[in-house]
Structures are given as C-alpha cells and as structure tokens.
Design a protein around this motif. Structure first.
Motif, PDB file in Angstrom:
ATOM      1  N   ALA A  59       0.835  -1.206   0.000  1.00 61.21           N
ATOM      2  CA  ALA A  59       0.000   0.000   0.000  1.00 61.21           C
ATOM      3  C   ALA A  59       0.872   1.259   0.000  1.00 61.21           C
ATOM      4  O   ALA A  59       0.529   2.270  -0.619  1.00 61.21           O
ATOM      5  CB  ALA A  59      -0.926  -0.009   1.213  1.00 61.21           C
ATOM      6  N   ALA A  60       2.021   1.198   0.697  1.00 55.52           N
ATOM      7  CA  ALA A  60       2.909   2.363   0.764  1.00 55.52           C
ATOM      8  C   ALA A  60       3.499   2.678  -0.611  1.00 55.52           C
ATOM      9  O   ALA A  60       3.610   3.849  -1.002  1.00 55.52           O
ATOM     10  CB  ALA A  60       4.028   2.097   1.770  1.00 55.52           C
ATOM     11  N   GLN A  61       3.875   1.632  -1.354  1.00 57.45           N
ATOM     12  CA  GLN A  61       4.395   1.847  -2.708  1.00 57.45           C
ATOM     13  C   GLN A  61       3.317   2.468  -3.591  1.00 57.45           C
ATOM     14  O   GLN A  61       3.570   3.429  -4.321  1.00 57.45           O
ATOM     15  CB  GLN A  61       4.846   0.511  -3.312  1.00 57.45           C
ATOM     16  CG  GLN A  61       6.091  -0.090  -2.677  1.00 57.45           C
ATOM     17  CD  GLN A  61       6.356  -1.502  -3.149  1.00 57.45           C
ATOM     18  OE1 GLN A  61       5.460  -2.183  -3.650  1.00 57.45           O
ATOM     19  NE2 GLN A  61       7.587  -1.956  -2.986  1.00 57.45           N
ATOM     20  N   ARG A  62       2.130   1.914  -3.495  1.00 57.71           N
ATOM     21  CA  ARG A  62       1.016   2.409  -4.305  1.00 57.71           C
ATOM     22  C   ARG A  62       0.705   3.869  -3.979  1.00 57.71           C
ATOM     23  O   ARG A  62       0.488   4.687  -4.889  1.00 57.71           O
ATOM     24  CB  ARG A  62      -0.214   1.544  -4.075  1.00 57.71           C
ATOM     25  CG  ARG A  62      -1.442   2.022  -4.817  1.00 57.71           C
ATOM     26  CD  ARG A  62      -2.639   1.136  -4.517  1.00 57.71           C
ATOM     27  NE  ARG A  62      -3.830   1.684  -5.146  1.00 57.71           N
ATOM     28  CZ  ARG A  62      -4.754   0.970  -5.751  1.00 57.71           C
ATOM     29  NH1 ARG A  62      -4.628  -0.329  -5.822  1.00 57.71           N
ATOM     30  NH2 ARG A  62      -5.816   1.558  -6.278  1.00 57.71           N
ATOM     31  N   ALA A  63       0.696   4.212  -2.690  1.00 62.59           N
ATOM     32  CA  ALA A  63       0.387   5.584  -2.274  1.00 62.59           C
ATOM     33  C   ALA A  63       1.432   6.564  -2.802  1.00 62.59           C
ATOM     34  O   ALA A  63       1.096   7.652  -3.277  1.00 62.59           O
ATOM     35  CB  ALA A  63       0.312   5.660  -0.754  1.00 62.59           C
ATOM     36  N   PHE A  64       2.706   6.169  -2.725  1.00 65.62           N
ATOM     37  CA  PHE A  64       3.768   7.049  -3.231  1.00 65.62           C
ATOM     38  C   PHE A  64       3.596   7.278  -4.729  1.00 65.62           C
ATOM     39  O   PHE A  64       3.692   8.411  -5.213  1.00 65.62           O
ATOM     40  CB  PHE A  64       5.151   6.466  -2.959  1.00 65.62           C
ATOM     41  CG  PHE A  64       6.260   7.279  -3.568  1.00 65.62           C
ATOM     42  CD1 PHE A  64       6.802   8.362  -2.897  1.00 65.62           C
ATOM     43  CD2 PHE A  64       6.732   6.995  -4.849  1.00 65.62           C
ATOM     44  CE1 PHE A  64       7.795   9.142  -3.479  1.00 65.62           C
ATOM     45  CE2 PHE A  64       7.722   7.772  -5.436  1.00 65.62           C
ATOM     46  CZ  PHE A  64       8.261   8.844  -4.744  1.00 65.62           C
ATOM     47  N   LEU A  65       3.360   6.196  -5.470  1.00 70.33           N
ATOM     48  CA  LEU A  65       3.233   6.300  -6.930  1.00 70.33           C
ATOM     49  C   LEU A  65       2.036   7.169  -7.318  1.00 70.33           C
ATOM     50  O   LEU A  65       2.132   7.972  -8.254  1.00 70.33           O
ATOM     51  CB  LEU A  65       3.109   4.902  -7.535  1.00 70.33           C
ATOM     52  CG  LEU A  65       4.385   4.061  -7.470  1.00 70.33           C
ATOM     53  CD1 LEU A  65       4.070   2.585  -7.669  1.00 70.33           C
ATOM     54  CD2 LEU A  65       5.389   4.536  -8.537  1.00 70.33           C
ATOM     55  N   ALA A  66       0.934   7.007  -6.599  1.00 71.29           N
ATOM     56  CA  ALA A  66      -0.256   7.818  -6.897  1.00 71.29           C
ATOM     57  C   ALA A  66       0.035   9.295  -6.644  1.00 71.29           C
ATOM     58  O   ALA A  66      -0.322  10.161  -7.445  1.00 71.29           O
ATOM     59  CB  ALA A  66      -1.420   7.357  -6.033  1.00 71.29           C
ATOM     60  N   ALA A  67       0.749   9.584  -5.541  1.00 71.68           N
ATOM     61  CA  ALA A  67       1.098  10.976  -5.218  1.00 71.68           C
ATOM     62  C   ALA A  67       2.071  11.556  -6.247  1.00 71.68           C
ATOM     63  O   ALA A  67       2.039  12.762  -6.533  1.00 71.68           O
ATOM     64  CB  ALA A  67       1.680  11.036  -3.819  1.00 71.68           C
ATOM     65  N   ALA A  68       2.938  10.682  -6.773  1.00 70.35           N
ATOM     66  CA  ALA A  68       3.937  11.142  -7.760  1.00 70.35           C
ATOM     67  C   ALA A  68       3.319  11.361  -9.126  1.00 70.35           C
ATOM     68  O   ALA A  68       3.976  11.918 -10.017  1.00 70.35           O
ATOM     69  CB  ALA A  68       5.068  10.124  -7.859  1.00 70.35           C
ATOM     70  N   GLY A  69       2.076  10.922  -9.298  1.00 71.56           N
ATOM     71  CA  GLY A  69       1.395  11.125 -10.573  1.00 71.56           C
ATOM     72  C   GLY A  69       1.526   9.973 -11.555  1.00 71.56           C
ATOM     73  O   GLY A  69       1.154  10.087 -12.714  1.00 71.56           O
ATOM     74  N   CYS A  70       2.053   8.834 -11.078  1.00 72.72           N
ATOM     75  CA  CYS A  70       2.156   7.654 -11.919  1.00 72.72           C
ATOM     76  C   CYS A  70       0.744   7.236 -12.363  1.00 72.72           C
ATOM     77  O   CYS A  70      -0.198   7.305 -11.577  1.00 72.72           O
ATOM     78  CB  CYS A  70       2.853   6.531 -11.163  1.00 72.72           C
ATOM     79  SG  CYS A  70       3.184   5.070 -12.177  1.00 72.72           S
ATOM     80  N   ASP A  71       0.607   6.783 -13.602  1.00 75.57           N
ATOM     81  CA  ASP A  71      -0.733   6.489 -14.139  1.00 75.57           C
ATOM     82  C   ASP A  71      -1.256   5.114 -13.763  1.00 75.57           C
ATOM     83  O   ASP A  71      -2.423   4.960 -13.386  1.00 75.57           O
ATOM     84  CB  ASP A  71      -0.699   6.600 -15.676  1.00 75.57           C
ATOM     85  CG  ASP A  71      -0.290   7.991 -16.132  1.00 75.57           C
ATOM     86  OD1 ASP A  71      -1.041   8.941 -15.858  1.00 75.57           O
ATOM     87  OD2 ASP A  71       0.785   8.128 -16.747  1.00 75.57           O
ATOM     88  N   GLN A  72      -0.394   4.091 -13.855  1.00 75.60           N
ATOM     89  CA  GLN A  72      -0.871   2.723 -13.638  1.00 75.60           C
ATOM     90  C   GLN A  72       0.127   1.937 -12.793  1.00 75.60           C
ATOM     91  O   GLN A  72       1.305   2.243 -12.804  1.00 75.60           O
ATOM     92  CB  GLN A  72      -1.082   2.003 -14.991  1.00 75.60           C
ATOM     93  CG  GLN A  72      -2.111   2.685 -15.889  1.00 75.60           C
ATOM     94  CD  GLN A  72      -2.069   2.139 -17.296  1.00 75.60           C
ATOM     95  OE1 GLN A  72      -1.639   1.010 -17.535  1.00 75.60           O
ATOM     96  NE2 GLN A  72      -2.519   2.941 -18.255  1.00 75.60           N
TER      97      GLN A  72
END
Length: 244
Positions: free
Chosen positions: A231-244
């Motif tokens: 979940a932490a990896q996913r949250a960081f990526l979402a905040a960074a603007g990663c699309d998928q």
C-alpha cells in the motif's frame, strides 16, 4: 581458454531443456497467466499483461528465468513468442465476447521483433480473432530499439498504423537513450520493479521514479510501475502522478 568438464555438463543441460521446451509447446504444457494493470486514480483494472508459464510433467514448474534465456540462445524464443501473441489475442477476443473489453500486453524479444514478417504476423493474428489493434500492447526493451534504430522506427510506425500500443519495458535499466522517446511512436514507459522495490523509503528510488514519471508526462506518455506489492508503494506512486 581451457576446457572444463562443467562446460559439457552445462551445454547438455541447456540442450535437454531446449528439447523439452519444444516438446512441451507441442504437447500443450505452456499456459499464460494474466497480471492486472490497474489505474492508480480509480483503482479500476484497465488491462492485463500476459506472463508465460511452463508446467512440465517431468521438470515440474519451470521458472521463466530458467527457460527464457535458453529459448533466446537457441532461437526458439521466436516460436514461443508467436504462441504467446496468438494465445493473448485469443484471450482478449474471449473477454470481448463476454462483454469485458480487456487489452492485453505481451513481451516481445529482439529476435521476434527483427523478423521481416513480424508486423504482418501481428496483423494476421488480430484479424483472425477479430480484435482491434488498440487491445494489444507490445512491450519492447530498450536494447531492441537501439540495435537498428532506423529499421525499428519503420516497424514501430507500421505497428502504430495497425492501432497497436507500444511500451518501453524496464525503463531506466538499459541504455536509456532519450532520443528514441522523441523519434518513436511509443505510448507508455514501464518503470522497472528494481526502482519500485525501495519505495517510499529509498531516496534514490524516489528520485528516479519521480523523474521517470515527469519525463514520461512531458513527452505525453503514460507511466506504468511494475512490481507494486504494498500500500505504501502504491500511495507514493499515486502521489507522484504515476498512471498505472
């Protein structure tokens, strides 16, 4: 150079594995697993990546890390790659008939991509199963594009004319030439899992991932992170603007 007995042992092991692979494909021992691709903003499954697996009655579950290098060395990777293409497109057609529009992504080897009839093969498989090109994504490594950039550009444009989507797999681990991102008709960058593993604590990984996301978006490319397992990896990526 000096001969060692182990050389013969290794060669024989590779030859046996290669022979077992050829027989295994003919006997239906290979199958595909489909890994979901998820939109980080909505959480919706928007695609899938086909992963080849081999269940051998004699050898058990054989890791792709073991059989893929042997297939590339012997050239059997071309036959294997064509089988993956056909099976993945067939599955996409099955999903569409069930009312599930699910694009599929497959990995393409350098030997397969360099075949003179590769584009024609892709077009023929899509037509045979009644699947639009936009439902197929080809994942290419950076090395494929570097080997003969001009020839690669011709093939990529021909694939783009079919509507096929194209992504750069394991971005940042190979040559990482930014020239081809400008020249080639690409659609996605895939961040290698080696950069995702350390998120969100490793400062180098966070810097590299953020830079790749920004670079991709600046070039109007979608950015996909591989190997997201927490979940932490996913949250960081979402905040960074990663699309998928």
């Amino acid at each position: 150079r000096f001969y060692q007995r182990q050389m013969n042992v290794d060669l024989l092991a590779r030859m046996k594995l290669d022979q077992a692979m050829r027989q295994g494909l003919a006997q239906g021992e290979f199958h595909l697993h489909f890994q979901p691709q998820v939109d980080l903003r909505t959480g919706a499954v928007i695609g899938s990546e086909a992963l080849i697996r081999w269940s051998s009655p004699e050898l058990g579950e054989v890791s792709p890390g073991r059989f893929i290098p042997v297939a590339e060395e012997s050239g059997f990777i071309v036959t294997l790659g064509d089988w993956v293409l056909t099976e993945a497109v067939r599955q996409a057609a099955c999903w569409q008939k069930q009312g599930i529009p699910m694009p599929v992504a497959i990995n393409v080897s350098a030997l397969q991509f360099q075949k003179t009839d590769f584009v024609a093969t892709v077009g023929r498989v899509l037509t045979a199963h009644g699947v639009d090109g936009s439902f197929l994504e080809l994942e290419l490594t950076e090395s494929i594009l570097i080997q003969d950039a001009d020839e690669a550009l011709v093939r990529l444009r021909a694939l783009a004319d079919l509507g096929v989507q194209m992504s750069i797999d394991d971005f940042g681990t190979g040559y990482s030439s930014l020239t081809y991102l400008k020249r080639f008709p690409l659609h996605k960058l895939k961040i290698d899992r080696s950069f995702v593993n350390g998120l969100p604590d490793d400062e180098s990984d966070t810097a590299i991932v953020t830079a790749i996301v920004n670079l991709g978006h600046a070039l109007a490319l979608e950015v996909v992170a591989e190997g997201v397992e927490s979940a932490a990896q996913r949250a960081f990526l979402a905040a960074a603007g990663c699309d998928q």
